[in-house]
Scaffold this motif. Structure first.
Motif, PDB file in Angstrom:
ATOM      1  N   THR A  62      -1.313   1.812   6.433  1.00  0.00           N
ATOM      2  CA  THR A  62      -1.458   0.988   5.230  1.00  0.00           C
ATOM      3  C   THR A  62      -2.564  -0.048   5.402  1.00  0.00           C
ATOM      4  OG1 THR A  62       0.345  -0.373   6.107  1.00  0.00           O
ATOM      5  CG2 THR A  62       0.928   1.294   4.463  1.00  0.00           C
ATOM      6  N   GLY A  97      -2.364  10.061  -1.113  1.00  0.00           N
ATOM      7  CA  GLY A  97      -2.965   9.778   0.189  1.00  0.00           C
ATOM      8  C   GLY A  97      -2.195  10.386   1.348  1.00  0.00           C
ATOM      9  N   ASN A 149      -6.490   6.659  -3.881  1.00  0.00           N
ATOM     10  CA  ASN A 149      -5.455   7.589  -3.429  1.00  0.00           C
ATOM     11  C   ASN A 149      -4.477   7.934  -4.547  1.00  0.00           C
ATOM     12  OD1 ASN A 149      -6.544   7.944  -0.902  1.00  0.00           O
ATOM     13  ND2 ASN A 149      -5.328   6.330   0.044  1.00  0.00           N
ATOM     14  N   TRP A 197     -10.668   0.132   4.011  1.00  0.00           N
ATOM     15  CA  TRP A 197     -11.553   1.028   3.274  1.00  0.00           C
ATOM     16  C   TRP A 197     -11.991   0.440   1.938  1.00  0.00           C
ATOM     17  CZ3 TRP A 197     -14.442   4.672   5.029  1.00  0.00           C
ATOM     18  CH2 TRP A 197     -14.050   5.482   6.087  1.00  0.00           C
ATOM     19  N   TYR A 198     -11.120  -0.318   1.263  1.00  0.00           N
ATOM     20  CA  TYR A 198     -11.529  -0.933  -0.004  1.00  0.00           C
ATOM     21  C   TYR A 198     -12.829  -1.710   0.187  1.00  0.00           C
ATOM     22  CZ  TYR A 198      -6.631  -0.344  -1.631  1.00  0.00           C
ATOM     23  OH  TYR A 198      -5.403   0.144  -1.986  1.00  0.00           O
ATOM     24  N   GLU A 247      -6.083   1.373   4.890  1.00  0.00           N
ATOM     25  CA  GLU A 247      -6.503   1.572   3.495  1.00  0.00           C
ATOM     26  C   GLU A 247      -7.165   0.308   2.954  1.00  0.00           C
ATOM     27  OE1 GLU A 247      -4.768   2.293  -0.967  1.00  0.00           O
ATOM     28  OE2 GLU A 247      -4.144   3.717   0.573  1.00  0.00           O
ATOM     29  N   VAL A 284       0.843  -1.192   0.000  1.00  0.00           N
ATOM     30  CA  VAL A 284       0.000   0.000   0.000  1.00  0.00           C
ATOM     31  C   VAL A 284       0.882   1.247   0.000  1.00  0.00           C
ATOM     32  CG1 VAL A 284      -1.743   1.316   1.264  1.00  0.00           C
ATOM     33  CG2 VAL A 284      -1.896  -1.177   1.171  1.00  0.00           C
ATOM     34  N   ASN A 312     -13.462   9.249   4.850  1.00  0.00           N
ATOM     35  CA  ASN A 312     -12.631   9.154   6.042  1.00  0.00           C
ATOM     36  C   ASN A 312     -13.543   9.115   7.254  1.00  0.00           C
ATOM     37  OD1 ASN A 312     -13.027  11.797   7.247  1.00  0.00           O
ATOM     38  ND2 ASN A 312     -11.651  12.642   5.707  1.00  0.00           N
ATOM     39  N   GLU A 364     -10.642   8.506  -3.003  1.00  0.00           N
ATOM     40  CA  GLU A 364      -9.636   8.997  -2.070  1.00  0.00           C
ATOM     41  C   GLU A 364     -10.070   8.553  -0.682  1.00  0.00           C
ATOM     42  OE1 GLU A 364      -6.721  11.245  -2.410  1.00  0.00           O
ATOM     43  OE2 GLU A 364      -6.861  10.337  -4.396  1.00  0.00           O
ATOM     44  N   ASN A 371       1.079   4.155  -2.899  1.00  0.00           N
ATOM     45  CA  ASN A 371       0.765   5.557  -2.632  1.00  0.00           C
ATOM     46  C   ASN A 371       1.975   6.466  -2.797  1.00  0.00           C
ATOM     47  OD1 ASN A 371      -1.855   4.847  -2.180  1.00  0.00           O
ATOM     48  ND2 ASN A 371      -1.754   4.955   0.052  1.00  0.00           N
ATOM     49  N   TYR A 394      -8.933   7.263   3.534  1.00  0.00           N
ATOM     50  CA  TYR A 394      -8.200   7.771   4.677  1.00  0.00           C
ATOM     51  C   TYR A 394      -7.166   6.755   5.154  1.00  0.00           C
ATOM     52  CZ  TYR A 394      -8.135  10.691   8.890  1.00  0.00           C
ATOM     53  OH  TYR A 394      -7.792  11.538   9.898  1.00  0.00           O
ATOM     54  N   ASP A 395      -5.975   6.796   4.567  1.00  0.00           N
ATOM     55  CA  ASP A 395      -4.933   5.811   4.873  1.00  0.00           C
ATOM     56  C   ASP A 395      -4.068   6.273   6.044  1.00  0.00           C
ATOM     57  OD1 ASP A 395      -4.081   7.850   3.010  1.00  0.00           O
ATOM     58  OD2 ASP A 395      -2.222   6.737   2.696  1.00  0.00           O
TER      59      ASP A 395
END
Length: 396
Positions: free
Chosen positions: A300, A340, A336, A306-307, A303, A167, A382, A294, A171, A296-297
């Protein structure tokens, strides 16, 4: 009332550690957004400032602080605070004012001058403050929390530290192409593995920094955009600022207790998944309609979470999506593309606004070397402390 508002201008102050006032950063970003919009400061009817609580009194009244810095001209002001979701709250406040007819043109500004190292609690004894409690009672700094979440993914889904490192690699490659990013050098998996362990299994390069920086947007009614000759602007179609539902079965810091599920079954969605779902429902689209996102990482591992939360893949399949290259620049659904927080660091009141700036440039087709070809629809996501949801959908 729902409907589109136009993003007429976007501007940023580059992220870094500059040693100056957040007011200076925000003023630079605001002037850049106004110039990008082709709108004079005198045309702005509302200023919405995302608060910088650590900035003391000027930060607590961010709307007036930025209005004064730009020069008093009578605009109405609003100040909002929602931790990391402050920027989305500010966007939503400006959007509501425009859709209600209170203003044709609104300026949204967020800026921060962050302390070095991870965020610590403000001074004093505040036993009614859950953020203060989690530091004092649990010693649960943000990196400790990120490490626990990473361990949870490893236990539940079989993710590995090597997945997390990729990740950062992805990024950093995007951030190297972004002139506003703080960190603009490519990173290898070996670089991540060689960096110091901060909160096992996460290493220094797995965790975002704290930064100075600012972002601003000029939002306006569709009619105002047409009068200015902008017939096809980027448009904000949905903003989600929801809170969790009862019972909340998965802990999110700073909460150190959760509701009982004895009387009611937990929601099928996590809080973060419900944030995205509310935005999709308002916009009338689904994850399959996205050109990019986009997210909120903070780390890592988060992230990858979030996917799944925004519906790009099923639960537990985030690392697989990453390994396939789907979320990298050139992939099926870049995530990102800005680089990110891995490339920017946290400038808390600015970051959700900065996410919308990136969508704006991508949907305009002006993102340069990091451009996502044919981008038409983007999502930001986020989560702020204390149950603040944050997601924005922009279209063109």
């Amino acid at each position: 009332m729902t409907g589109d508002v136009a993003v007429l201008g976007a501007g940023m102050h580059p992220w870094g550690k500059w040693g100056r006032s957040f007011i200076e950063y925000g003023t630079v970003a605001a002037r850049a957004a106004l110039a990008d919009a082709g709108v004079g400061w005198q045309d702005v009817q509302s200023v919405v400032g995302a608060e910088t609580v650590r900035g003391g009194y000027p930060g607590y009244v961010a709307g007036a602080t930025f209005a004064q810095a730009l020069g008093w001209q009578g605009a109405r002001v609003t100040s909002v605070y929602a931790a990391c979701a402050s920027g989305a709250q500010a966007v939503n406040t400006a959007r509501a004012q425009i859709l209600s007819g209170m203003a044709d043109v609104a300026l949204v500004v967020g800026a921060d001058a962050a302390p070095k190292g991870f965020f610590a609690p403000a001074g004093g004894e505040r036993p009614d403050d859950p953020d203060w409690l989690r530091f004092r009672l649990l010693g649960a700094t943000n990196p400790a929390y990120f490490g626990l979440y990473a361990r949870r993914r490893m236990a539940l889904h079989g993710d590995t530290p090597e997945d997390f490192a990729q990740v950062k690699v992805k990024n950093a490659a995007a951030g190297a192409l972004n002139p506003n990013a703080r960190y603009r050098k490519p990173v290898t998996a070996e670089d991540v593995a060689a960096s110091a362990v901060v909160a096992d299994p996460l290493r220094l390069l797995d965790i975002c920094a704290t930064s100075d920086g600012a972002a601003a947007l000029v939002l306006c009614s569709m009619e105002f955009a047409r009068r200015r000759g902008v017939s096809d602007p980027v448009r904000i179609r949905a903003v989600s600022t929801i809170t969790p539902t009862y019972p909340k079965a998965v802990l999110d810091l700073p909460d150190i207790a959760t509701d009982s599920s004895a009387a009611e079954a937990p929601s099928p969605d996590s809080f973060r998944a419900s944030i995205a779902r509310a935005a999709y429902e308002e916009a009338g689209i689904g994850p399959g309609d996205l050109s990019l996102a986009e997210v909120y990482d903070l780390s890592t591992a988060l992230e990858l979470e979030w996917y799944e939360d925004i519906g790009l893949c099923a639960a537990g399949e985030g690392a697989k999506l990453l390994r396939e290259g789907a979320t990298a620049l050139g992939g099926r659904i870049p995530v990102n593309a800005s680089g990110g927080l891995a490339s920017f660091g946290e400038a808390v009141p600015a970051q959700a606004i900065a996410q919308v700036c990136e969508l704006t440039w991508q949907l305009r087709g002006t993102a340069g070397e990091r451009q996502v070809p044919g981008a038409r629809t983007g999502l930001t996501a986020n989560q702020g402390l204390f149950g603040h949801g944050s997601a924005v959908i922009a279209v063109r």
